[in-house]
Design a protein around this motif. Structure first.
Motif, short mmCIF file in Angstrom:
data_model
loop_
_atom_site.label_atom_id
_atom_site.label_comp_id
_atom_site.label_asym_id
_atom_site.label_seq_id
_atom_site.Cartn_x
_atom_site.Cartn_y
_atom_site.Cartn_z
N CYS A 392 0.83 -1.20 0.00
CA CYS A 392 0.00 0.00 0.00
C CYS A 392 0.87 1.26 0.00
N CYS A 396 0.88 4.29 -2.99
CA CYS A 396 0.28 5.58 -2.63
C CYS A 396 0.88 6.72 -3.45
N PRO A 402 -0.14 4.37 4.27
CA PRO A 402 -1.52 3.87 4.42
C PRO A 402 -1.70 2.89 5.56
N GLN A 403 -0.69 2.06 5.81
CA GLN A 403 -0.82 1.07 6.88
C GLN A 403 -0.97 1.75 8.23
N CYS A 431 -4.22 2.00 -2.70
CA CYS A 431 -3.75 1.15 -1.60
C CYS A 431 -4.64 -0.08 -1.44
N CYS A 435 -3.86 -4.27 -1.98
CA CYS A 435 -3.82 -4.96 -0.68
C CYS A 435 -4.14 -6.45 -0.85
#
Length: 536
Positions: A392, A396, A402-403, A431, A435
């Motif tokens: 992710c 981006c 993002p995590q 993202c 995933c």
């Protein structure tokens, strides 16, 4: 898809992240633009654009003409609404609206009369005089154009539906106008087809926008997977003798059509955190917005319809259609011969959302309706725990983490999410697309953003309530002090009056006593005189 052989006329830069999802554009960009029969009723959502809800100016039972204003703006950050066709207002009531929440909101319901009769139109005359040499004349013309764009209800048609006149208000230090024709999201082809069939009108709209500024250059940013649109742009540019307009052809990668991403691709500049493109001297408009501005200025037409991509494996007649605002999605499904779509998605598969039902009317932000078949969009996959793979982060385009945002949003740690620049997220869905655990990351970000915004609103309300309470307490204390002061002054006045009255009474008593003494003395003298007279 086929890629254009046309070479970009400006240098193209790189953006971080991005993904290459299946495009699914051939389904809808092969047929010519068409129209569908009018629906039995149009449901116009008064909150169908960014900003404040519009305020109705018609009543139930009113007859309206196409293009007639039916709702006025509520403040500058709002937009006018106009009747999409002629007919009768049959209801002004709450209906389910096109929104992920599935909530109801105020709508104007119009029953078409089938005549589609236009109201009187008022195009702007003498467009060639907009760039006149006299500054005062230019300013007057600029105000006239901005007023026309405002009054015709023009908003950004790229998805945000932000009122266009606000974006155009700043005129100082703007040196570049970017026309966004990237249309990077899968399935959506309305901008592509608009350019293929109406490139001249789009460029005329861009030229009108350019007249609002002094010495501005124009760049059309478009992905290389639109060869026919690029050819149409080049041909229209030559026929209109607008050689100053440059074509910036960028490699196909999602989300290259995002405002900040396209700016970086075309100029190499990054819009800083908390800043706007205007701070860099840039202004950007979607091709649909340019077309709408041309129609508003040159033809006097308000924004009453837009080009919408109808697509998906369950759609029997995919393509691009001119759709009046307020047309129920159910009508679009039945008019294209489609049956039992698994899901109805408004927008694209990356940034769009599933509609609560098929009775909602389309709004100014509606660029696509996906009628998906079972299993088409992969939305039924079960979310699994995060495995911390970092894909992710690599995808981006805003260079976020993002995590981390996911963990903090999930734990309601909103302050920490903001520290990781949550509001720089453009919700592109790149993202979530990469995933491997199928976690709906964007939903968590939207949840966190909406909660933070609501908390800010509640905090603002609480602060205003506290200020009102403190002001009330101060007012009560002031009234109490003023009352006590009045009582004190009244008491002093009474005391003074009593004292003065006492002085007057004492003086009067003294005078009476003196008079009494004089009278007594006279009486005594008279008695003496009488005695003397008697003796003699």
């Amino acid at each position: 898809m086929e890629r254009s052989n046309f070479t970009s006329e400006i240098a193209i830069f790189e953006i971080p992240g991005g993904v290459h999802p299946e495009e699914h554009k051939l389904q809808s960009n092969q047929a010519e633009i068409r129209r569908l029969p009018l629906a039995d009723e149009l449901v116009i959502n008064l909150k169908g654009q960014a900003g404040n809800r519009s305020l109705p100016v018609v009543s139930v039972g009113d007859k309206v003409l196409k293009g007639q204003m039916i709702a006025e703006c509520d403040g500058v950050f709002s937009a006018y609404q106009h009747a999409p066709t002629s007919g009768e207002v049959i209801a002004i009531e709450k209906r389910t609206i096109a929104h992920p929440s599935g909530l109801d909101d105020l709508c104007i319901v119009i029953k078409p009369d089938g005549e589609d009769t236009w109201a009187e139109l008022s195009p702007v005359e003498n467009l060639e005089d907009l760039s006149g040499k006299e500054l005062s004349g230019k300013e007057l013309s600029r105000e006239k154009i901005l007023a026309q764009i405002f009054e015709k209800g023009i908003v950004g048609l790229g998805g945000a539906s932000f009122p266009s006149h606000i974006k155009l208000k700043q005129k100082d230090n703007i040196h570049t106008l970017i026309i966004n024709a990237a249309e990077c999201e899968p399935y959506i082809t309305c901008d592509d087809k608009l350019l293929q069939e109406h490139a001249e009108e789009v460029l005329k709209g861009a030229e009108i926008i350019s007249k609002l500024y002094h010495d501005i250059k124009i760049i059309v940013g478009i992905e290389d997977n639109k060869p026919k649109a690029i050819e149409a742009l080049d041909s229209a540019r030559k026929s209109l003798e607008l050689d100053s307009i440059k074509l910036g052809i960028v490699p196909t990668k999602y989300p290259s059509g995002g405002e900040k991403q396209l700016i970086q691709l075309l100029t190499g500049q990054e819009v800083p955190h908390g800043k706007l493109p205007a701070d860099l001297g840039l202004v950007m408009h979607n091709v649909g917005t340019c077309f709408a501005i041309y129609q508003a200025i040159a033809l006097g037409k308000p924004l009453v319809e837009r080009l919408v991509t109808l697509t998906g494996e369950a759609c029997q007649e995919p393509g691009n259609y001119w759709i009046p605002f307020g047309t129920p999605v159910h009508h679009l499904v039945t008019a294209t011969g489609s049956t039992n779509p698994k899901r109805l998605i408004m927008g694209g598969p990356m940034m769009g959302y599933e509609l609560p039902n098929d009775q909602v009317g389309i709004v100014k932000a509606t660029n696509c309706i996906i009628m998906s078949a079972d299993g088409e969009l992969g939305m039924d996959k079960t979310a699994l725990p995060c495995i911390r793979c970092g894909k992710c982060m690599d995808a981006c385009p805003a260079s976020l983490l993002p995590q981390q945002l996911y963990w903090h949003a999930q734990a309601d740690e909103f302050d920490k999410a903001e520290e990781y620049d949550l509001f720089d997220c453009i919700e592109c869905g790149a993202c979530a697309y990469v995933c491997p655990s199928h976690i709906p990351l964007v939903q968590y970000y939207r949840y966190a953003k909406s909660t933070i915004r609501n908390n800010r609103i509640e905090k603002s309300k609480a602060e205003k309530a506290r200020e009102r309470h403190e002001a009330r307490q101060e007012r009560l204390e002031r009234v109490k002090r003023e009352k006590a002061e009045r009582h004190r002054k009244a008491a002093e006045a009474r005391k003074k009056a009593a004292a003065e009255a006492g002085k007057k009474d004492a003086k009067k008593a003294a005078v009476q006593a003196a008079l009494a003494r004089v009278k007594a003395k006279k009486e005594a003298q008279k008695a003496t005189d009488d005695n003397q007279d008697g003796e003699s």
